[in-house]
Design a protein around this motif. Structure first.
Motif, PDB file in Angstrom:
ATOM      1  N   GLN A 122       0.834  -1.203   0.000  1.00 43.04           N
ATOM      2  CA  GLN A 122       0.000   0.000   0.000  1.00 43.04           C
ATOM      3  C   GLN A 122       0.870   1.255   0.000  1.00 43.04           C
ATOM      4  O   GLN A 122       0.556   2.246  -0.679  1.00 43.04           O
ATOM      5  CB  GLN A 122      -0.911  -0.016   1.229  1.00 43.04           C
ATOM      6  CG  GLN A 122      -1.796   1.208   1.398  1.00 43.04           C
ATOM      7  CD  GLN A 122      -2.891   1.278   0.354  1.00 43.04           C
ATOM      8  OE1 GLN A 122      -3.138   0.299  -0.356  1.00 43.04           O
ATOM      9  NE2 GLN A 122      -3.537   2.430   0.240  1.00 43.04           N
ATOM     10  N   ILE A 136      -0.633   6.005   6.137  1.00 35.62           N
ATOM     11  CA  ILE A 136      -1.523   4.840   6.086  1.00 35.62           C
ATOM     12  C   ILE A 136      -2.119   4.641   7.474  1.00 35.62           C
ATOM     13  O   ILE A 136      -1.402   4.460   8.452  1.00 35.62           O
ATOM     14  CB  ILE A 136      -0.764   3.575   5.653  1.00 35.62           C
ATOM     15  CG1 ILE A 136      -0.184   3.764   4.245  1.00 35.62           C
ATOM     16  CG2 ILE A 136      -1.677   2.356   5.701  1.00 35.62           C
ATOM     17  CD1 ILE A 136       0.649   2.601   3.778  1.00 35.62           C
ATOM     18  N   HIS A 137      -3.435   4.699   7.535  1.00 34.45           N
ATOM     19  CA  HIS A 137      -4.138   4.491   8.806  1.00 34.45           C
ATOM     20  C   HIS A 137      -5.497   3.892   8.475  1.00 34.45           C
ATOM     21  O   HIS A 137      -6.492   4.586   8.338  1.00 34.45           O
ATOM     22  CB  HIS A 137      -4.295   5.816   9.559  1.00 34.45           C
ATOM     23  CG  HIS A 137      -4.832   5.641  10.944  1.00 34.45           C
ATOM     24  ND1 HIS A 137      -5.254   6.691  11.728  1.00 34.45           N
ATOM     25  CD2 HIS A 137      -5.025   4.517  11.692  1.00 34.45           C
ATOM     26  CE1 HIS A 137      -5.681   6.226  12.891  1.00 34.45           C
ATOM     27  NE2 HIS A 137      -5.557   4.918  12.881  1.00 34.45           N
ATOM     28  N   GLN A 138      -5.502   2.572   8.311  1.00 34.91           N
ATOM     29  CA  GLN A 138      -6.734   1.894   7.931  1.00 34.91           C
ATOM     30  C   GLN A 138      -6.759   0.502   8.547  1.00 34.91           C
ATOM     31  O   GLN A 138      -5.711  -0.044   8.920  1.00 34.91           O
ATOM     32  CB  GLN A 138      -6.862   1.821   6.404  1.00 34.91           C
ATOM     33  CG  GLN A 138      -5.654   1.222   5.699  1.00 34.91           C
ATOM     34  CD  GLN A 138      -5.768   1.343   4.193  1.00 34.91           C
ATOM     35  OE1 GLN A 138      -6.359   0.489   3.552  1.00 34.91           O
ATOM     36  NE2 GLN A 138      -5.220   2.406   3.631  1.00 34.91           N
ATOM     37  N   LYS A 143      -0.030   1.304  11.002  1.00 37.69           N
ATOM     38  CA  LYS A 143      -0.105   2.758  10.926  1.00 37.69           C
ATOM     39  C   LYS A 143       1.298   3.311  10.672  1.00 37.69           C
ATOM     40  O   LYS A 143       2.180   3.209  11.521  1.00 37.69           O
ATOM     41  CB  LYS A 143      -0.675   3.326  12.231  1.00 37.69           C
ATOM     42  CG  LYS A 143      -0.877   4.833  12.205  1.00 37.69           C
ATOM     43  CD  LYS A 143      -1.451   5.311  13.522  1.00 37.69           C
ATOM     44  CE  LYS A 143      -1.638   6.820  13.522  1.00 37.69           C
ATOM     45  NZ  LYS A 143      -2.187   7.299  14.823  1.00 37.69           N
ATOM     46  N   LYS A 177      -9.137  -0.661  13.673  1.00 38.05           N
ATOM     47  CA  LYS A 177      -8.410   0.557  13.309  1.00 38.05           C
ATOM     48  C   LYS A 177      -7.162   0.156  12.522  1.00 38.05           C
ATOM     49  O   LYS A 177      -7.241  -0.240  11.384  1.00 38.05           O
ATOM     50  CB  LYS A 177      -8.061   1.338  14.574  1.00 38.05           C
ATOM     51  CG  LYS A 177      -9.303   1.819  15.339  1.00 38.05           C
ATOM     52  CD  LYS A 177      -8.923   2.580  16.592  1.00 38.05           C
ATOM     53  CE  LYS A 177     -10.178   3.022  17.357  1.00 38.05           C
ATOM     54  NZ  LYS A 177      -9.836   3.731  18.610  1.00 38.05           N
ATOM     55  N   SER A 178      -6.003   0.260  13.142  1.00 42.85           N
ATOM     56  CA  SER A 178      -4.771  -0.193  12.502  1.00 42.85           C
ATOM     57  C   SER A 178      -4.330  -1.498  13.142  1.00 42.85           C
ATOM     58  O   SER A 178      -4.866  -1.913  14.170  1.00 42.85           O
ATOM     59  CB  SER A 178      -3.682   0.873  12.652  1.00 42.85           C
ATOM     60  OG  SER A 178      -4.076   2.086  12.036  1.00 42.85           O
TER      61      SER A 178
END
Length: 410
Positions: A122, A136-138, A143, A177-178
């Motif tokens: 990603q 990136i925080h998904q 994270k 979350k992460s």
């Protein structure tokens, strides 16, 4: 910082000085050093070896046996910390340092963690922000906020950390979350960021050409028409004020938890010498210690809550007992007053009958009849059956004795 020895180097170190001295240098207990020796099949001096050696009599070492298991040929001792810690945290820290002694610290290939690989993929696909980093925080991914140029280093560091925590039963797990470290039923979140330098923007050649062309046009318009020139000022080229330069310096930070007595180390970052990929053992120990501290704090808080709940229940029981006692006392006082009134009424009726006879006439006769009826009614109200109904209606001397009980809010 973690120290790495070959098996032969550690063998020489163990036989070069007493365990008490070596334990101080490595910030480990003697038992932990013996565990590492046993784990890597490194013989240690017998109990009386140093006493015999001090007499000057030559005493032979136990030879280092050959070893076929490659990972055990290298010994990593994670860095220790000098801080006030509970016995549980100290034991967890030492146990973790023994557990990570077999992790690879060089360029040995490591198994790739799936969550790490998806995060790196990603990172490579995403477009950097104006600061030059990808954030990136998904769910399901780690994270991170780093530049694409650091992707290779980040992959190595994260895979090393994932391998380092594995001997302690810790894994990188997906969350809503992460991704985070799953340890003993708890999730410890973490993130990796890259330091970005901010510098004053220097115009590029293209921007200098654009700036010069605008200035020439402005000067020309001022000569022709000052009003048009003033309007033209609002078309001045808008260039960035600052430039952002990712430095490649990475920081690994664990989620913040409040822990009484001080939170264990949460931040690990690149230094002049150390790099995240080379301190995976220290980071793994830090994760294990933080997880243990969080668990200990949770147990402490739960125990405190139980004590507070028990104290609240004790106070409520006392308040409830006082409420019941006051209601019962009030009813008793009321009954005693009624019994006293009944006794006075009985004596009054008897006195009137003795003076006026059993059959009184006129108003006195009517009064005596009324008083007699009241006496009968009041006597009946104090019989067992009547009292049972009365106490049931008042919710007294039964399971509902605490009727209308409302404990204080404080």
């Amino acid at each position: 910082m973690a120290r790495t020895f070959t098996r032969e180097e550690f063998y020489d170190l163990v036989w070069s000085k007493p365990l008490t001295q070596l334990a101080k240098e490595l910030a480990l207990s003697e038992a932990a050093i013996l565990k590492i020796c046993k784990k890597h099949d490194v013989p240690s001096p017998p109990v009386d070896w140093w006493a015999q050696n001090s007499t000057g009599i030559p005493v032979e070492r136990i030879h280092l046996p050959p070893l076929s298991d490659t990972p055990l040929c290298q010994i990593t001792i994670a860095g220790g910390e000098l801080r006030a810690e509970s016995d549980l945290i100290m034991a967890v820290r030492e146990s973790a340092r023994v557990a990570v002694s077999t992790i690879a610290a060089g360029d040995e290939p490591l198994p790739h963690n799936q969550i790490v690989e998806r995060t790196i993929a990603q990172l490579r696909r995403a477009k950097p922000s104006e600061k030059g980093v990808v954030s990136i925080h998904q769910p399901g991914l780690i994270k991170v906020e780093v530049s694409p140029a650091s992707a290779d280093r980040l992959s190595v560091a994260l895979n090393r950390i994932a391998a380092a925590v594995e001997p302690m039963g810790i894994t990188i797990a997906r969350t809503d979350k992460s991704a985070g470290f799953q340890c003993d039923g708890a999730i410890i979140g973490f993130s990796i960021t890259e330091n970005v330098k901010t510098m004053k923007h220097v115009l590029t050649e293209a921007e200098q050409v654009q700036q010069t062309a605008w200035q020439k046009e402005r000067d020309r318009l001022f000569k022709l028409d000052s009003r048009r020139a003033l309007d033209f000022l609002f078309t001045r080229p808008d260039f960035p004020q600052v430039d952002y330069h990712p430095t490649g310096q990475l920081s690994f930070e664990l989620e913040h938890f409040y822990v009484s007595g001080g939170t264990p180390r949460r931040l690990f970052r690149d230094g002049k010498v150390q790099r995240l990929e080379n301190i995976a053992a220290d980071i793994a120990v830090g994760i294990s210690v933080l997880a243990a501290a969080v668990k200990e704090e949770r147990i402490r808080c739960e125990a405190q809550m139980r004590r507070e709940e028990e104290e609240r229940s004790r106070r409520e029981r006392a308040w409830r007992a006082k409420h019941i006692e006051e209601r019962r006392g009030a009813e008793l006082d009321k009954l005693l007053e009624e019994v006293g009134s009944l006794d006075r009424l009985r004596r009054l009726v008897e006195a009137l009958r003795a003076r006026h006879g059993t059959v009184a006439t006129g108003r006195v006769g009517a009064f005596v009849a009324f008083a007699d009826a009241q006496l009968t009614a009041r006597e009946e109200a104090l019989t067992a059956d009547a009292l049972e109904q009365r106490l049931a209606h008042s919710k007294l001397f039964g399971e509902d004795d605490d009727f209308n009980f409302d404990p204080p809010r404080r």
